[in-house]
Design a protein around this motif. Structure first.
Motif, short mmCIF file in Angstrom:
data_model
loop_
_atom_site.label_atom_id
_atom_site.label_comp_id
_atom_site.label_asym_id
_atom_site.label_seq_id
_atom_site.Cartn_x
_atom_site.Cartn_y
_atom_site.Cartn_z
N UNK A 129 0.84 -1.20 0.00
CA UNK A 129 0.00 0.00 0.00
C UNK A 129 0.88 1.26 0.00
N UNK A 130 0.40 2.30 -0.68
CA UNK A 130 1.13 3.58 -0.60
C UNK A 130 0.94 4.15 0.81
N UNK A 131 2.02 4.47 1.46
CA UNK A 131 1.95 4.88 2.86
C UNK A 131 2.35 6.34 3.04
N UNK A 132 3.48 6.70 2.51
CA UNK A 132 4.12 7.95 2.89
C UNK A 132 3.33 9.18 2.49
N UNK A 133 2.52 9.11 1.44
CA UNK A 133 1.75 10.27 1.01
C UNK A 133 0.67 10.67 2.01
N UNK A 134 0.26 9.77 2.87
CA UNK A 134 -0.79 10.07 3.84
C UNK A 134 -0.29 10.86 5.04
N UNK A 135 1.02 11.00 5.17
CA UNK A 135 1.59 11.68 6.32
C UNK A 135 1.88 13.14 6.03
N UNK A 136 1.92 13.95 7.08
CA UNK A 136 2.26 15.36 6.94
C UNK A 136 3.71 15.52 6.48
N UNK A 137 4.52 14.53 6.73
CA UNK A 137 5.92 14.53 6.32
C UNK A 137 6.22 13.17 5.70
N UNK A 138 6.97 13.17 4.62
CA UNK A 138 7.22 11.94 3.88
C UNK A 138 8.28 11.04 4.48
N UNK A 139 8.74 10.12 3.65
CA UNK A 139 9.65 9.05 4.07
C UNK A 139 10.88 9.58 4.80
N UNK A 140 11.60 10.54 4.24
CA UNK A 140 12.84 11.01 4.86
C UNK A 140 12.59 11.61 6.24
N UNK A 141 11.53 12.37 6.37
CA UNK A 141 11.21 12.95 7.68
C UNK A 141 10.77 11.88 8.67
N UNK A 142 9.99 10.93 8.21
CA UNK A 142 9.57 9.83 9.09
C UNK A 142 10.78 9.02 9.52
N UNK A 143 11.70 8.77 8.60
CA UNK A 143 12.92 8.04 8.94
C UNK A 143 13.70 8.79 10.02
N UNK A 144 13.86 10.10 9.83
CA UNK A 144 14.56 10.91 10.84
C UNK A 144 13.88 10.77 12.20
N UNK A 145 12.57 10.88 12.22
CA UNK A 145 11.83 10.85 13.47
C UNK A 145 11.96 9.50 14.18
N UNK A 146 11.62 8.42 13.49
CA UNK A 146 11.63 7.11 14.12
C UNK A 146 13.04 6.67 14.51
N UNK A 147 14.04 6.99 13.69
CA UNK A 147 15.40 6.62 14.07
C UNK A 147 15.91 7.48 15.22
#
Length: 178
Positions: A129-147
């Motif tokens: 499923x396409x995931x990252x488009x549903x977030x206020x911030x995309x993949x790179x920002x989510x990666x930064x946050x979770x890591x």
């Protein structure tokens, strides 16, 4: 007390759905609370697990929580609650800072929440499923946050007190972002 927290969270989140899903929102706080209970945390932390999003996402106030559950539960929820008037990056940096400096209970609550969110993301990715488009911030920002949460979650903790699900969080961050 725990049943009351579950009931109040269920009522407060009635009609809400998870992001990218038709799943009732309440399943998320239930999983967070159950993870905290399974890790052996006390009733105040488990109650905060059920209630962690009510101030942020519903009409329930911190004053309501304090009246019903006391100062400790309210303080845990308050430490977890984001200030929606701030930017996404500011809110997430605040959470990272809280995890870095927080007590075991605060860290446990936030990591249990983030682990459940990350499991949902990972499951959606596995299903194609396409995931990252549903977030206020995309993949790179989510990666930064979770890591970033991963990198500070065990700071200042006795290794023997770190809940096992912190390791699960670490593994899932690597699977999802590395």
């Amino acid at each position: 007390m725990i049943e009351k927290a579950r009931r109040i969270a269920t009522e407060a989140h009635a009609g809400q759905k998870r992001k990218n899903s038709n799943e009732d929102y309440i399943v998320h706080p239930i999983r967070v609370a159950e993870r905290l209970a399974a890790a052996g945390f006390g009733k105040e932390v488990v109650c905060a697990g059920y209630l962690h999003d009510v101030v942020e996402d519903t009409s329930v106030t911190q004053e309501d929580l304090e009246k019903e559950f006391g100062r400790e539960v309210t303080a845990l929820v308050a430490m977890h609650t984001e200030d929606k008037s701030k930017s996404w990056k500011e809110r997430k940096q605040h959470t990272i800072d809280v995890v870095r400096s927080g007590s075991l209970e605060v860290k446990a609550l936030i990591v249990a929440d983030k682990l459940d969110n990350l499991q949902s993301i990972h499951n959606q990715l596995q299903a194609g499923e396409p995931v990252w488009d549903a977030f206020n911030a995309g993949y790179e920002h989510q990666k930064w946050y979770y890591t970033s949460v991963r990198d500070v979650m065990s700071e200042n903790l006795d290794p023997e007190l770190v809940p096992r699900y912190f390791d699960e969080y670490d593994r899932l961050v690597k699977k999802t972002f590395d």
